[in-house]
Design a protein around this motif. Structure first.
Motif, PDB file in Angstrom:
ATOM      1  N   SER A 159       0.923  -0.878   0.117  1.00 33.13           N
ATOM      2  CA  SER A 159      -0.140   0.147   0.263  1.00 33.13           C
ATOM      3  C   SER A 159       0.571   1.216   0.234  1.00 33.13           C
ATOM      4  O   SER A 159      -0.006   2.178  -0.662  1.00 33.13           O
ATOM      5  CB  SER A 159      -1.063   0.022   0.914  1.00 33.13           C
ATOM      6  N   ARG A 160       2.288   1.360   0.750  1.00 34.40           N
ATOM      7  CA  ARG A 160       2.724   2.681   0.927  1.00 34.40           C
ATOM      8  C   ARG A 160       3.349   2.739  -0.399  1.00 34.40           C
ATOM      9  O   ARG A 160       3.729   3.998  -0.577  1.00 34.40           O
ATOM     10  CB  ARG A 160       3.583   2.016   1.916  1.00 34.40           C
ATOM     11  N   CYS A 161       3.952   1.520  -1.127  1.00 31.91           N
ATOM     12  CA  CYS A 161       4.915   1.703  -2.295  1.00 31.91           C
ATOM     13  C   CYS A 161       3.532   1.751  -3.448  1.00 31.91           C
ATOM     14  O   CYS A 161       4.386   3.331  -4.096  1.00 31.91           O
ATOM     15  CB  CYS A 161       5.078   0.368  -2.527  1.00 31.91           C
ATOM     16  N   LEU A 162       2.417   2.268  -3.400  1.00 31.65           N
ATOM     17  CA  LEU A 162       1.616   2.566  -4.722  1.00 31.65           C
ATOM     18  C   LEU A 162       1.110   3.490  -3.911  1.00 31.65           C
ATOM     19  O   LEU A 162       1.058   4.785  -4.882  1.00 31.65           O
ATOM     20  CB  LEU A 162       0.537   1.267  -4.391  1.00 31.65           C
ATOM     21  N   ARG A 163       1.238   4.072  -3.157  1.00 33.57           N
ATOM     22  CA  ARG A 163       0.963   5.390  -2.570  1.00 33.57           C
ATOM     23  C   ARG A 163       2.234   6.203  -3.749  1.00 33.57           C
ATOM     24  O   ARG A 163       1.908   7.447  -3.682  1.00 33.57           O
ATOM     25  CB  ARG A 163       0.794   5.577  -1.587  1.00 33.57           C
ATOM     26  N   ASP A 164       3.266   6.060  -2.515  1.00 34.78           N
ATOM     27  CA  ASP A 164       4.423   6.552  -2.997  1.00 34.78           C
ATOM     28  C   ASP A 164       4.390   6.640  -4.903  1.00 34.78           C
ATOM     29  O   ASP A 164       4.604   7.955  -5.208  1.00 34.78           O
ATOM     30  CB  ASP A 164       5.595   5.879  -2.755  1.00 34.78           C
ATOM     31  N   ARG A 165       3.605   5.828  -5.453  1.00 33.00           N
ATOM     32  CA  ARG A 165       4.014   5.726  -7.179  1.00 33.00           C
ATOM     33  C   ARG A 165       3.280   6.314  -7.268  1.00 33.00           C
ATOM     34  O   ARG A 165       3.237   7.094  -8.578  1.00 33.00           O
ATOM     35  CB  ARG A 165       3.995   4.245  -7.796  1.00 33.00           C
ATOM     36  N   LEU A 166       2.501   6.822  -7.130  1.00 35.77           N
ATOM     37  CA  LEU A 166       1.573   8.094  -7.589  1.00 35.77           C
ATOM     38  C   LEU A 166       2.188   8.938  -7.365  1.00 35.77           C
ATOM     39  O   LEU A 166       1.325  10.133  -8.345  1.00 35.77           O
ATOM     40  CB  LEU A 166       0.050   7.652  -6.824  1.00 35.77           C
ATOM     41  N   LEU A 167       2.576   9.445  -5.915  1.00 34.77           N
ATOM     42  CA  LEU A 167       3.086  10.460  -6.206  1.00 34.77           C
ATOM     43  C   LEU A 167       4.857  10.591  -7.288  1.00 34.77           C
ATOM     44  O   LEU A 167       4.919  11.971  -8.060  1.00 34.77           O
ATOM     45  CB  LEU A 167       4.134  11.060  -4.823  1.00 34.77           C
ATOM     46  N   LEU A 168       5.088   9.859  -7.178  1.00 31.69           N
ATOM     47  CA  LEU A 168       6.611   9.404  -8.369  1.00 31.69           C
ATOM     48  C   LEU A 168       6.143   9.881 -10.288  1.00 31.69           C
ATOM     49  O   LEU A 168       6.036  10.762 -10.892  1.00 31.69           O
ATOM     50  CB  LEU A 168       7.485   8.107  -8.227  1.00 31.69           C
ATOM     51  N   TYR A 169       4.956   9.038  -9.733  1.00 35.96           N
ATOM     52  CA  TYR A 169       3.759   9.180 -11.711  1.00 35.96           C
ATOM     53  C   TYR A 169       3.749  10.758 -11.771  1.00 35.96           C
ATOM     54  O   TYR A 169       3.983  11.468 -12.922  1.00 35.96           O
ATOM     55  CB  TYR A 169       2.997   8.466 -11.737  1.00 35.96           C
ATOM     56  N   SER A 170       3.339  11.694 -10.517  1.00 39.63           N
ATOM     57  CA  SER A 170       2.542  12.958 -11.241  1.00 39.63           C
ATOM     58  C   SER A 170       4.273  13.822 -11.002  1.00 39.63           C
ATOM     59  O   SER A 170       4.346  15.087 -12.367  1.00 39.63           O
ATOM     60  CB  SER A 170       2.334  13.557  -9.935  1.00 39.63           C
ATOM     61  N   ILE A 171       5.005  13.579 -10.461  1.00 37.47           N
ATOM     62  CA  ILE A 171       6.392  14.475 -10.811  1.00 37.47           C
ATOM     63  C   ILE A 171       7.023  14.250 -12.149  1.00 37.47           C
ATOM     64  O   ILE A 171       7.381  14.446 -12.868  1.00 37.47           O
ATOM     65  CB  ILE A 171       7.348  13.643  -9.264  1.00 37.47           C
ATOM     66  N   MET A 214      15.483   9.207  -4.148  1.00 37.49           N
ATOM     67  CA  MET A 214      14.349   8.528  -5.646  1.00 37.49           C
ATOM     68  C   MET A 214      13.564   9.620  -6.440  1.00 37.49           C
ATOM     69  O   MET A 214      13.323   9.849  -7.213  1.00 37.49           O
ATOM     70  CB  MET A 214      12.817   7.909  -4.700  1.00 37.49           C
ATOM     71  N   VAL A 215      13.955  11.414  -5.068  1.00 38.23           N
ATOM     72  CA  VAL A 215      13.015  12.460  -5.555  1.00 38.23           C
ATOM     73  C   VAL A 215      14.491  13.590  -5.321  1.00 38.23           C
ATOM     74  O   VAL A 215      14.709  13.323  -4.334  1.00 38.23           O
ATOM     75  CB  VAL A 215      12.039  12.675  -5.137  1.00 38.23           C
ATOM     76  N   LYS A 216      14.163  14.603  -6.720  1.00 39.40           N
ATOM     77  CA  LYS A 216      15.158  15.340  -6.090  1.00 39.40           C
ATOM     78  C   LYS A 216      14.755  17.192  -5.718  1.00 39.40           C
ATOM     79  O   LYS A 216      12.934  17.659  -6.462  1.00 39.40           O
ATOM     80  CB  LYS A 216      16.014  15.935  -7.055  1.00 39.40           C
ATOM     81  N   GLY A 223      14.751  11.295  -9.099  1.00 43.55           N
ATOM     82  CA  GLY A 223      15.906  11.234  -8.906  1.00 43.55           C
ATOM     83  C   GLY A 223      17.009  10.402  -9.280  1.00 43.55           C
ATOM     84  O   GLY A 223      16.159   9.237  -9.740  1.00 43.55           O
ATOM     85  N   SER A 224      18.070   9.879  -9.368  1.00 39.91           N
ATOM     86  CA  SER A 224      18.457   9.229 -10.496  1.00 39.91           C
ATOM     87  C   SER A 224      18.607   7.459  -9.883  1.00 39.91           C
ATOM     88  O   SER A 224      18.444   6.579 -10.298  1.00 39.91           O
ATOM     89  CB  SER A 224      20.242   9.228  -9.905  1.00 39.91           C
ATOM     90  N   ALA A 225      18.094   7.165  -8.788  1.00 43.64           N
ATOM     91  CA  ALA A 225      17.739   6.133  -7.911  1.00 43.64           C
ATOM     92  C   ALA A 225      16.194   5.429  -8.743  1.00 43.64           C
ATOM     93  O   ALA A 225      16.162   4.176  -8.013  1.00 43.64           O
ATOM     94  CB  ALA A 225      17.677   6.231  -6.779  1.00 43.64           C
ATOM     95  N   CYS A 226      15.750   6.200  -8.944  1.00 44.75           N
ATOM     96  CA  CYS A 226      14.347   5.652  -8.995  1.00 44.75           C
ATOM     97  C   CYS A 226      14.358   5.539 -10.647  1.00 44.75           C
ATOM     98  O   CYS A 226      14.477   6.131 -11.707  1.00 44.75           O
ATOM     99  CB  CYS A 226      13.253   7.433  -9.140  1.00 44.75           C
TER     100      CYS A 226
END
Length: 275
Positions: free
Chosen positions: A127-139, A192-194, A241-244
């Motif tokens: 759940s936490r992983c997919l919530r984070d991916r919604l953030l990463l997708y928007s970025i 994963m994010v700058k 970020g480079s780790a994403c």
């Protein structure tokens, strides 16, 4: 060996604000990661072990899943619960024509969720992983749009109305804004994010009430108190970020290469079974 589950972004967005449906959606994701058949015999103790969750949570998810026809099929006679495919009835239909041939593509924009096959997968962590991916997708979408303004040498930012504020990110991910800030800090620590944090802009002295700017756009904004001054601040800027290494892409589920690859894997599995 890692495997990949294609999860449509529209499905993630649909359930992100409904706590009960999000819980069942993650339950379905976990079942698909654990069971190749996408089906289980819903016993509370086995679900608790598989999902690494509490007894009450396992019992609650099972009972709700039995009545959730949108995500599950339940055979009461056999006591067998199956997680529906995430793409059934949810694919976009597009027509392509080339060299007098017409191709009908059934596709969906997906997050390619990579996981390690095992007998257990944490419901909470997924759940936490997919919530984070919604953030990463928007970025990621913001970067692809590439509508940043050049405000100084080697520096860019968004227009204020188009910036990814914490409020917007909380709406996108279906989380409280304080939770979003915590998740962003965690993603930033993992590279994963700058995050580009802009300076505070003083608009007035809190004690004397003296105005410190004549910019009307700053005076219209809602200030907050910081170190004796009323200040405003532009929204942070986010980049991947480079780790994403996450992949968000349009998947054509009836593509000829995809069909041939899946058919080859099926043949190999059947040959192994026959031997």
């Amino acid at each position: 060996m890692h495997r990949t589950l294609n999860i449509p972004l529209k499905l993630m967005k649909r359930y992100r604000k409904d706590k009960q449906m999000w819980e069942l959606f993650i339950f379905a994701v976990c079942i698909k990661c654990i069971k190749g058949s996408s089906g289980i015999y819903p016993d509370v103790m086995s679900v608790r072990r598989m999902m690494k969750c509490s007894h009450n949570k396992a019992k609650r998810m099972i009972e709700r899943a039995k009545h959730c026809k949108e995500l599950f099929y339940y055979n009461e006679k056999k006591n067998y619960l199956v997680a529906h495919t995430f793409t059934h009835g949810k694919l976009e239909k597009n027509y392509y024509r080339s060299r007098r041939k017409e191709f009908v593509a059934y596709s969906a924009y997906c997050y390619k969720f990579r996981y390690e096959p095992s007998d257990t997968i944490s419901h909470f962590d997924t759940s936490r992983c997919l919530r984070d991916r919604l953030l990463l997708y928007s970025i990621s979408a913001k970067e692809r749009k590439n509508d940043f303004l050049i405000v100084a040498q080697n520096s860019t930012r968004s227009e204020r109305s188009k910036a990814l504020s914490v409020k917007k990110l909380s709406h996108i991910a279906g989380m409280h804004h304080t939770t979003v800030s915590r998740h962003i800090r965690k993603l930033e620590a993992a590279n994963m994010v700058k995050v580009k944090r802009h300076d505070f802009i003083k608009v007035a002295d809190y004690i004397s009430g003296q105005t410190l700017t004549d910019n009307p756009s700053l005076l219209k904004r809602k200030p907050f108190l910081r170190q004796g001054y009323l200040v405003v601040k532009d929204a942070n800027e986010y980049r991947l970020g480079s780790a994403c290494g996450d992949v968000f892409t349009n998947v054509i589920f009836n593509h000829v290469k995809r069909h041939s690859r899946n058919y080859s894997r099926l043949e190999l599995a059947l040959a192994h079974y026959d031997n």
